[in-house]
Design a protein around this motif. Sequence first.
Motif, PDB file in Angstrom:
ATOM      1  N   PRO A 310      55.982  18.998  55.729  1.00 36.24           N
ATOM      2  CA  PRO A 310      54.756  18.226  55.502  1.00 36.24           C
ATOM      3  C   PRO A 310      54.820  17.296  54.294  1.00 36.24           C
ATOM      4  N   MET A 311      55.668  17.590  53.320  1.00 33.82           N
ATOM      5  CA  MET A 311      55.730  16.758  52.121  1.00 33.82           C
ATOM      6  C   MET A 311      56.756  15.632  52.222  1.00 33.82           C
ATOM      7  N   LYS A 373      67.372  21.110  52.505  1.00 30.16           N
ATOM      8  CA  LYS A 373      66.317  21.770  53.277  1.00 30.16           C
ATOM      9  C   LYS A 373      65.792  22.997  52.546  1.00 30.16           C
ATOM     10  N   ALA A 374      66.697  23.792  51.985  1.00 36.57           N
ATOM     11  CA  ALA A 374      66.283  25.029  51.314  1.00 36.57           C
ATOM     12  C   ALA A 374      65.341  24.735  50.150  1.00 36.57           C
ATOM     13  N   VAL A 375      65.687  23.740  49.342  1.00 35.36           N
ATOM     14  CA  VAL A 375      64.866  23.422  48.174  1.00 35.36           C
ATOM     15  C   VAL A 375      63.582  22.704  48.583  1.00 35.36           C
ATOM     16  N   LEU A 378      60.914  25.029  50.183  1.00 33.95           N
ATOM     17  CA  LEU A 378      60.175  25.822  49.199  1.00 33.95           C
ATOM     18  C   LEU A 378      59.120  24.969  48.492  1.00 33.95           C
ATOM     19  N   HIS A 379      59.499  23.768  48.087  1.00 29.25           N
ATOM     20  CA  HIS A 379      58.558  22.885  47.400  1.00 29.25           C
ATOM     21  C   HIS A 379      57.450  22.423  48.343  1.00 29.25           C
ATOM     22  N   SER A 380      57.798  22.220  49.595  1.00 32.52           N
ATOM     23  CA  SER A 380      56.803  21.785  50.547  1.00 32.52           C
ATOM     24  C   SER A 380      55.764  22.878  50.775  1.00 32.52           C
ATOM     25  N   LYS A 381      56.228  24.118  50.914  1.00 31.42           N
ATOM     26  CA  LYS A 381      55.287  25.231  51.104  1.00 31.42           C
ATOM     27  C   LYS A 381      54.417  25.435  49.883  1.00 31.42           C
ATOM     28  N   ALA A 382      54.995  25.246  48.704  1.00 33.17           N
ATOM     29  CA  ALA A 382      54.227  25.433  47.468  1.00 33.17           C
ATOM     30  C   ALA A 382      53.179  24.367  47.291  1.00 33.17           C
ATOM     31  N   SER A 383      53.383  23.220  47.923  1.00 27.72           N
ATOM     32  CA  SER A 383      52.449  22.084  47.754  1.00 27.72           C
ATOM     33  C   SER A 383      51.318  22.086  48.767  1.00 27.72           C
ATOM     34  N   VAL A 384      51.474  22.872  49.824  1.00 31.54           N
ATOM     35  CA  VAL A 384      50.446  22.882  50.882  1.00 31.54           C
ATOM     36  C   VAL A 384      49.252  23.737  50.461  1.00 31.54           C
TER      37      VAL A 384
END
Length: 384
Positions: A310-311, A373-375, A378-384
């Motif tokens: 999503p990010m 993808k791994a990094v 994680l950042h994308s999930k943290a931003s949602v």
Amino acid sequence: MSSLFPTYARWNLTIEEGKGSWVKDKEGNKYLDFISGIAVCSLGHQFEPVKQAVAEQLDKVWHVSNLFGIELQEEAAGLLTKHSFADAVFFCNSGAEANEAAIKLARKHTGKGKVVTFKQSFHGRTFATMAATGQEKVRAGYGEMLPSFEYLPYNDLSALDELDGENCAAIMLEIIQGEGGVVPGTEAFLKKVEETCKTLGCLLIVDEVQTGIGRTGKLFAHEGLITPDIVTSAKGLGNGFPVGAMLGKSECIPSFQPGSHGSTFGGNPLAMAAVKAVLETVLEDGFLDAVQKNGENLMNHLKSELEILPMVNEVRGKGMMIGIEWNGPVAGIISELRENGLLVLPAGENVIRLLPPINSTDEECRMAVSMLKAVLDLHSKASV
């Protein structure tokens, strides 16, 4: 305290060794290098044919002066002209110098003063190339710029219609804006620029400092799109040996005669040995086809794995020059990727830029995609 001017925001990382697509720091940590010295070591670190060519030249002569004939200059220039639009080459030491030469040649050849460039462009840090750069942050603090530079929005066809062509010596552009965010020019826009130059009677300068010498899967990125009057090259041209070049059509030759321009170190035998070895490699049958295929595979892997996040707004670019647009600042992400063994660059505040060696293996590319993808996941999930 360092004895260096702090002109670079240096990372806390010192590279001591490199081979192919990999580098090691002084602690022995390995990194997959998808920066390549900012598109410079395009054939990888310690590329053997370049290394051997320079080593052989070291045992002959390092520098003479451009007052003498230098056979390697003729050979390198011959390879460039044979495989491009150009009829003549001027060798210098960097991309900024090549762009400086292009601006001088355009103004001298046309007798006109104005050079049109584009917003978010980057053409160098000399006074003329800084003035040509369409980013205020590059020009800030240096007072009044050199006159007669105008900046239009990139990929905007209507802006070209409104261009006042009076006193216009040249329009100067990048096929893909690198520092500006890895933004490719649309085919319609590039062709409109070419048509506008013909209408206004000005020269078309293409800055291929970052996009040239195989980076996009062609010797030069403009091929098949537009035909310039002048092209500038550097970075990958020497695979790490400092060199730049300006290429031009035969019509421009009378404007650069003895005394009109020069460079003490430009075209020295060591640089020319590197350039010749690079060009002979890149121009081998099938080499650029392989770069195109590898670039397409890398792009497809990145799109399928990252554009679902999503990010991630977009993955774009061509060949081995790719930008990942993130919905937010990327400085922290780039730092985390570095800690995980992948070296990448920013292109502006919200774009991750990938500039791997153009001969990187598919395995190395897949490894980079997996690390990204791994990094990013994680950042994308943290931003949602």
